[in-house]
Design a protein around this motif. Sequence first.
Motif, PDB file in Angstrom:
ATOM      1  N   TYR A 179      56.180  17.311  -1.248  1.00 38.09           N
ATOM      2  CA  TYR A 179      55.759  18.564  -1.471  1.00 38.09           C
ATOM      3  C   TYR A 179      54.130  18.531  -2.190  1.00 38.09           C
ATOM      4  O   TYR A 179      53.592  19.355  -2.928  1.00 38.09           O
TER       5      TYR A 179
ATOM      6  N   ARG B 255      56.272  24.661  -7.692  1.00 41.40           N
ATOM      7  CA  ARG B 255      57.653  24.778  -8.271  1.00 41.40           C
ATOM      8  C   ARG B 255      58.327  26.096  -7.360  1.00 41.40           C
ATOM      9  O   ARG B 255      59.252  25.767  -6.921  1.00 41.40           O
ATOM     10  N   THR B 256      57.532  26.987  -7.204  1.00 43.98           N
ATOM     11  CA  THR B 256      57.735  28.116  -6.263  1.00 43.98           C
ATOM     12  C   THR B 256      58.315  27.681  -5.156  1.00 43.98           C
ATOM     13  O   THR B 256      59.283  28.326  -4.437  1.00 43.98           O
TER      14      THR B 256
ATOM     15  N   ALA C 153      50.947  23.541 -10.522  1.00 39.29           N
ATOM     16  CA  ALA C 153      52.407  22.961 -10.892  1.00 39.29           C
ATOM     17  C   ALA C 153      53.536  24.124 -10.660  1.00 39.29           C
ATOM     18  O   ALA C 153      54.520  24.091 -10.062  1.00 39.29           O
ATOM     19  N   ASP C 154      52.991  25.304 -10.803  1.00 36.63           N
ATOM     20  CA  ASP C 154      54.050  26.255 -10.700  1.00 36.63           C
ATOM     21  C   ASP C 154      53.950  26.799  -9.328  1.00 36.63           C
ATOM     22  O   ASP C 154      54.915  27.385  -8.717  1.00 36.63           O
TER      23      ASP C 154
ATOM     24  N   MET D 153      59.261  24.856  -3.901  1.00 39.39           N
ATOM     25  CA  MET D 153      60.497  23.867  -4.115  1.00 39.39           C
ATOM     26  C   MET D 153      61.823  24.877  -4.457  1.00 39.39           C
ATOM     27  O   MET D 153      62.929  24.612  -3.508  1.00 39.39           O
ATOM     28  N   LYS D 154      61.590  25.773  -5.261  1.00 32.83           N
ATOM     29  CA  LYS D 154      62.836  26.810  -5.301  1.00 32.83           C
ATOM     30  C   LYS D 154      63.033  27.778  -3.938  1.00 32.83           C
ATOM     31  O   LYS D 154      64.143  27.737  -3.763  1.00 32.83           O
TER      32      LYS D 154
ATOM     33  N   PHE E 127      64.664  19.396  -7.983  1.00 32.21           N
ATOM     34  CA  PHE E 127      63.650  18.727  -8.617  1.00 32.21           C
ATOM     35  C   PHE E 127      63.893  18.206  -9.964  1.00 32.21           C
ATOM     36  O   PHE E 127      63.201  18.643 -10.853  1.00 32.21           O
TER      37      PHE E 127
END
Length: 248
Positions: free
Chosen positions: A47, A28-29, A24-25, A31-32, A38
Amino acid sequence: MTDKKETGLDAMAGDGGYQEAYFADVIRTKMKRDNKRFWAGDNISDYLHEGDKDRLIDEATEAFELVLDRLLIDRESDPNSKGTARRLAKMYFNEIMAGRYDPAPDATAFPNDSQDRYEGMLVVRSELRSMCSHHHQPVSGVAYIGIIAAEKLIGLSKYTRIAQWCARRGTLQEELANDIAREIEKATGAENLGVYIQAVHGCCENRGIMAHSSLTQTTVLKGSFKTDPGAKKEFFDNIKLQQEFAPR
Ligand SMILES: [Zn+2]
């Protein structure tokens, strides 16, 4: 859109060059990095690819186990709490928040440009199940979606599929009305449209003020629905007719 190959098992390294502990991280990275929003009401299906959901469910199961432990619920001996962490993880990804992870429903459009094209108003009543993003409490109600038919038409069930896809996220009712209006506009090309939602909120009924019949109404009007009092009246007259026919 991200390069989906990057999200494979072999690429657990985030952009910071360090090893991400959780899949998940990694997502997330990315997307950032892309400035991809999100929030609870956003769709992030670009994604994810085949199989990713299962890995995310495994990780969320671990996290829910920790939440149950912190709540001092005995998930080892209590037979009703044994599989709860996994049930919660699956429910979030596959049901109550599925609209975040699944791509938009396929809404094949049919041309409406022949001589005998339909030029009238179309009003569809869609049952909704959603969840408030503040407390993750259920929101249930009905959306009335009205359009003046444009150059293309979609199947009647598609209106409800699109509305459900928008609803199956963490939302606020105001945000949900806007989301449905935007997606219906995208799918049909109709610029003249209205979305009216009537819903009851678990937020008000199960906690807080504990008030039953917490009925909330929201309306989004675009194009002639906003500027032409006749179109607006026709839309709300249709809603009244539908409510008489199928009272909630
Ligand atoms: Zn709430």
